[in-house]
Motif scaffolding. Structure first.
Motif, mmCIF file in Angstrom:
data_model
loop_
_atom_site.group_PDB
_atom_site.id
_atom_site.type_symbol
_atom_site.label_atom_id
_atom_site.label_comp_id
_atom_site.label_asym_id
_atom_site.label_seq_id
_atom_site.Cartn_x
_atom_site.Cartn_y
_atom_site.Cartn_z
ATOM 1 N N ASP A 9 -65.775 -75.692 14.557
ATOM 2 C CA ASP A 9 -64.414 -75.989 15.017
ATOM 3 C C ASP A 9 -64.441 -77.306 15.788
ATOM 4 O O ASP A 9 -65.345 -77.533 16.592
ATOM 5 C CB ASP A 9 -63.891 -74.858 15.906
ATOM 6 C CG ASP A 9 -62.378 -74.893 16.053
ATOM 7 O OD1 ASP A 9 -61.869 -75.923 16.559
ATOM 8 O OD2 ASP A 9 -61.710 -73.914 15.698
ATOM 9 N N ARG A 15 -63.901 -73.856 20.876
ATOM 10 C CA ARG A 15 -65.258 -73.627 20.376
ATOM 11 C C ARG A 15 -66.130 -72.973 21.441
ATOM 12 O O ARG A 15 -66.825 -71.987 21.179
ATOM 13 C CB ARG A 15 -65.864 -74.959 19.921
ATOM 14 C CG ARG A 15 -67.187 -74.813 19.195
ATOM 15 C CD ARG A 15 -67.624 -76.144 18.575
ATOM 16 N NE ARG A 15 -67.884 -77.168 19.570
ATOM 17 C CZ ARG A 15 -67.217 -78.310 19.661
ATOM 18 N NH1 ARG A 15 -66.215 -78.564 18.835
ATOM 19 N NH2 ARG A 15 -67.545 -79.216 20.584
ATOM 20 N N SER A 52 -65.123 -70.629 10.583
ATOM 21 C CA SER A 52 -64.760 -72.031 10.460
ATOM 22 C C SER A 52 -63.268 -72.257 10.631
ATOM 23 O O SER A 52 -62.443 -71.465 10.159
ATOM 24 C CB SER A 52 -65.194 -72.573 9.085
ATOM 25 O OG SER A 52 -64.755 -73.906 8.906
ATOM 26 N N ASP A 53 -62.924 -73.351 11.310
ATOM 27 C CA ASP A 53 -61.549 -73.816 11.363
ATOM 28 C C ASP A 53 -61.215 -74.418 10.000
ATOM 29 O O ASP A 53 -62.114 -74.771 9.229
ATOM 30 C CB ASP A 53 -61.424 -74.876 12.472
ATOM 31 C CG ASP A 53 -59.984 -75.249 12.746
ATOM 32 O OD1 ASP A 53 -59.088 -74.449 12.404
ATOM 33 O OD2 ASP A 53 -59.755 -76.340 13.294
ATOM 34 N N THR A 83 -57.559 -70.571 12.008
ATOM 35 C CA THR A 83 -56.687 -71.699 11.748
ATOM 36 C C THR A 83 -55.330 -71.540 12.396
ATOM 37 O O THR A 83 -54.858 -70.428 12.642
ATOM 38 C CB THR A 83 -56.501 -71.892 10.235
ATOM 39 O OG1 THR A 83 -55.587 -72.959 10.006
ATOM 40 C CG2 THR A 83 -55.947 -70.641 9.598
#
Length: 231
Positions: A9, A15, A52-53, A83
């Motif tokens: 991120d 993060r 994960s972003d 997200t």
């Protein structure tokens, strides 16, 4: 041993906050500020799950996921998207790309932990039975591969070597692992011979697959013998 997670991120505050919460929940967490950094970390150590972003500079989450799914080592690796996007179309795109779970921001960290635990349990349930050294207990397949490797080795002098179709640079440790794989040794035996861990051997074997474009020990040995890579 706690599950190894990789968090990618580009927002430093989020993060670090997510990393801290996941560590308090019992996970071991590595972090990356972008997809390229995350990919580099994965070459050193394969995580049990990736978070994960999507909206990241240079390489976004969808591109990162595509890169993972195209690599045989990471095709079955659980991936969770974090997200700001929450539209149905965005979620559909994520699932079509191969993501396992999708959590729009802002989110409840307890929900993230529940998702991670669920995916890890499912992955364990779907995985083939493992032996004590971490290798699949498909004895018949294993014996068949070793037999094929020995068949390849027996006429070693009769094999005509040709240059590899592309440049291959092996580190000294990768060369040592390749030589032992070519002898028909399995990961536990290689680890004992090289005085290292089975996990490290698995890492080197995965790198050898990647560098040679092969997908199994038999293919790797055949490639190495045909191109004079095994000593």
């Amino acid at each position: 041993m706690s599950a190894q997670l990789l968090l990618v991120d580009d927002e430093p505050g989020l993060r670090e906050a997510v990393k801290e919460y996941l560590q308090e929940s019992g996970f071991s967490v590595q972090t990356a500020s972008n997809a390229r950094e995350g990919w580099d970390l994965m070459q050193q150590s394969t995580p049990d799950l990736v978070i994960s972003d999507i909206m990241m500079p240079q390489v976004d989450g969808y591109q990162f996921l595509k890169q993972l799914r195209e690599d045989p080592r990471f095709q079955a690796l659980p991936v969770v998207f974090l997200t700001a996007k929450g539209m149905t179309g965005d979620r559909i795109q994520g699932y079509q790309a191969g993501v396992d779970a999708y959590l729009p921001k802002p989110f409840d960290p307890d929900e993230l932990v529940a998702i991670i635990e669920n995916l890890l349990v499912r992955r364990t349930a779907q995985a083939p039975p493992m032996s004590e050294d971490g290798e699949n207990m498909n004895i018949a397949k294993l014996a068949h591969e070793i037999s094929k490797i020995k068949d390849l080795l027996s006429p070693r002098n009769a094999i005509s070597h040709s240059p590899p179709p592309f440049k291959i640079d092996l580190t000294p440790r990768e060369q040592s692992v390749l030589n032992l794989v070519a002898e028909g040794l399995m990961n536990k035996e290689i680890a004992r011979r090289l005085e290292t861990s089975v996990r490290n051997v698995e890492k080197y074997v995965s790198r050898l697959f990647s560098k040679t474009g092969t997908n199994s020990r038999t293919e790797l040995v055949r490639f190495a013998l045909e191109h004079g890579l095994a000593q």
